[in-house]
Design a protein around this motif. Structure first.
Motif, short mmCIF file in Angstrom:
data_model
loop_
_atom_site.label_atom_id
_atom_site.label_comp_id
_atom_site.label_asym_id
_atom_site.label_seq_id
_atom_site.Cartn_x
_atom_site.Cartn_y
_atom_site.Cartn_z
N LEU A 1 14.27 13.99 -15.08
CA LEU A 1 14.29 15.03 -16.11
C LEU A 1 12.86 15.48 -16.41
O LEU A 1 11.95 14.66 -16.50
CB LEU A 1 14.95 14.50 -17.39
N LEU A 2 12.69 16.79 -16.56
CA LEU A 2 11.39 17.36 -16.92
C LEU A 2 11.55 18.16 -18.20
O LEU A 2 12.63 18.67 -18.48
CB LEU A 2 10.88 18.28 -15.81
N TYR A 3 10.46 18.27 -18.97
CA TYR A 3 10.51 19.01 -20.24
C TYR A 3 9.39 20.03 -20.26
O TYR A 3 8.25 19.72 -19.88
CB TYR A 3 10.38 18.04 -21.42
N ASP A 4 9.72 21.26 -20.72
CA ASP A 4 8.70 22.30 -20.74
C ASP A 4 8.03 22.37 -22.11
O ASP A 4 8.32 21.57 -23.01
CB ASP A 4 9.26 23.64 -20.26
N VAL A 5 7.14 23.33 -22.24
CA VAL A 5 6.30 23.48 -23.42
C VAL A 5 7.12 23.71 -24.70
O VAL A 5 6.70 23.37 -25.80
CB VAL A 5 5.27 24.61 -23.13
N ASP A 6 8.35 24.25 -24.53
CA ASP A 6 9.23 24.46 -25.69
C ASP A 6 10.21 23.31 -25.90
O ASP A 6 11.08 23.38 -26.76
CB ASP A 6 10.02 25.76 -25.52
N GLY A 7 10.09 22.28 -25.07
CA GLY A 7 10.99 21.14 -25.20
C GLY A 7 12.28 21.29 -24.41
O GLY A 7 13.16 20.43 -24.47
N LYS A 8 12.42 22.37 -23.65
CA LYS A 8 13.64 22.55 -22.83
C LYS A 8 13.69 21.53 -21.71
O LYS A 8 12.68 21.25 -21.08
CB LYS A 8 13.66 23.98 -22.25
N GLU A 9 14.89 20.96 -21.50
CA GLU A 9 15.07 19.93 -20.48
C GLU A 9 15.55 20.54 -19.16
O GLU A 9 16.38 21.44 -19.15
CB GLU A 9 16.11 18.92 -20.98
#
Ligand SMILES: *Cc1c(COP(=O)(O)O)cnc(C)c1O
Length: 388
Positions: free
Chosen positions: A30-38
């Motif tokens: 799992l990866l998370y972006d700058v807005d917290g989206k998974e």
């Protein structure tokens, strides 16, 4: 967290057309972006993070080494480098290892070995290396010249001399070229990755290997992408029952740290002598410690698991709506879709699944230890993107 996209656009050379995703952290697949989206990571950094992001055992192995000794240069002996070379030889039957930092460097070493071997044994006019059409061997000038795709060549003439390209799976064409030229080696990917995820035919590989052996032509497997468990065997040549003279690898070996290896078989183990080749960072203790941990995890159970997950993906996608064909081996999978691959990748990204492309195909290279439930969720999303 603040966006850093614009900063990158302003200051990083524009050699990469990036996807519009700013990744800040991850855990496993799992990866998370700058807005917290998974996102579910179906690319693992192009087959690099073989155990996913921040695998606990891998982090422990790497940080322990980092706290002890991070670099010495190759003027001295260090334990992780020595142990890693021994482990690679034990598990492949090859005899010696040269370490660099990337796939291209591993292939550069193989090319130098082939040239020196052939010059010593067959004369200085024997230096040509055969590679396959549609192959990919790297971005340095020699490996670019080795790459059998002309669109990579156009901007960088003149190329390095001495590479000939022959069609994959055409034994007669190979023999014809080999008889018309003085050939030092043939280099091939067991599964062409960047070229569109095509596995070579068994018959072609075994006949080429037999012909090469008879004619003292070196057989080099470029396992930069296919190596280190990716195809469900430790190295992809093992599926074909052949014994290469040279095997190169990189990508997944370090689990996310830069390391490349050029492994040398019996015929060529002594070809390079003191001073003939080198690399300042090659065999770095931290990268080698990471690689040793990765190899320790690639046991029979893990490899069987890769094959099982692979079978699941093939069964799920073959014949699915909007899917024309599925190719590849293990967890190196190409999907030919009715809609353009880029559209599928964009639709999946919206739904929280990160896929790659290879030529006109959607390409999947998930972490080898991706949990089955996570894999199933990703495949459902990919399937619905193909069906829409
Ligand atoms: C990625 C790749 C390379 C180049 O590796 P780098 O680490 O980017 O230099 C070479 N050969 C194959 C088969 C690859 O997939």
């Amino acid at each position: 967290m603040k966006s850093f996209k614009q900063l990158d656009e302003n200051y990083v050379a524009h050699t990469y057309k990036r996807f519009p995703v700013e990744i800040v952290r991850g855990q496993g697949s799992l990866l998370y972006d700058v807005d917290g989206k998974e996102y579910i990571d179906m690319g693992s950094g192009i087959a690099v993070s073989s155990l996913g992001v921040s695998d606990a055992g891998w982090v422990a192995a790497v940080t322990a080494q980092l706290g002890q000794l991070q670099h010495t240069s190759n003027l001295y002996y260090t334990s992780p480098c020595a142990e890693l070379a021994a482990e690679l030889c034990k598990r492949t039957g090859l005899k010696k290892v040269f370490f660099g930092n990337s796939g291209a460097e591993a292939n550069e070493c193989a090319i130098k070995v082939a040239r020196k071997y052939a010059a010593d044994k067959k004369g200085e006019d024997c230096y040509k290396i055969l590679t396959l059409e549609n192959s990919f061997h790297g971005r340095t000038l020699a490996t670019l010249s080795a790459t059998g795709q002309t669109h990579y060549h156009e901007l960088f003439q003149p190329l390095v001399d001495g590479f000939l390209h022959t069609p994959a799976n055409d034994f007669e064409a190979f023999v014809k070229l080999a008889e018309e030229n003085k050939i030092a080696a043939i280099m091939m990917e067991a599964v062409q990755g960047e070229g569109g995820v095509y596995a070579l035919d068994r018959d072609f590989v075994t006949r080429v290997a037999a012909f090469a052996k008879e004619n003292d032509i070196l057989v080099i497997f470029d396992e930069v992408q296919t190596g280190n468990g990716r195809t469900g065997e430790l190295y992809a040549y093992m599926h074909y029952g052949v014994t290469p003279d040279v095997v190169t690898t990189a990508k997944g070996l370090g689990g996310g740290l830069p390391i490349g290896a050029c492994m040398l078989g019996e015929k060529v183990e002594g070809v390079l002598g003191y001073g003939d080749h080198g690399s300042t960072f090659g065999g770095n203790p931290v990268c080698a410690a990471g690689a040793l941990y990765v190899l320790s995890q690639l046991d029979d159970n893990m490899l069987a698991d890769v094959r099982k997950k692979s079978a699941y993906v093939f069964e799920s996608l073959c014949g699915a709506k909007g899917v024309k064909s599925v190719s590849g081996m293990g967890l190196m999978i190409g999907i030919e879709t009715e809609k353009p691959a880029a559209d599928i990748v964009a639709a999946c990204r919206e739904q929280g699944v990160l896929c790659l492309t290879a030529k006109h195909k959607v390409r999947l290279l998930p972490a080898l230890n991706i949990p089955q439930t996570v894999l199933e969720k990703a495949i459902e999303i990919i399937k619905s993107a193909c069906a829409e």
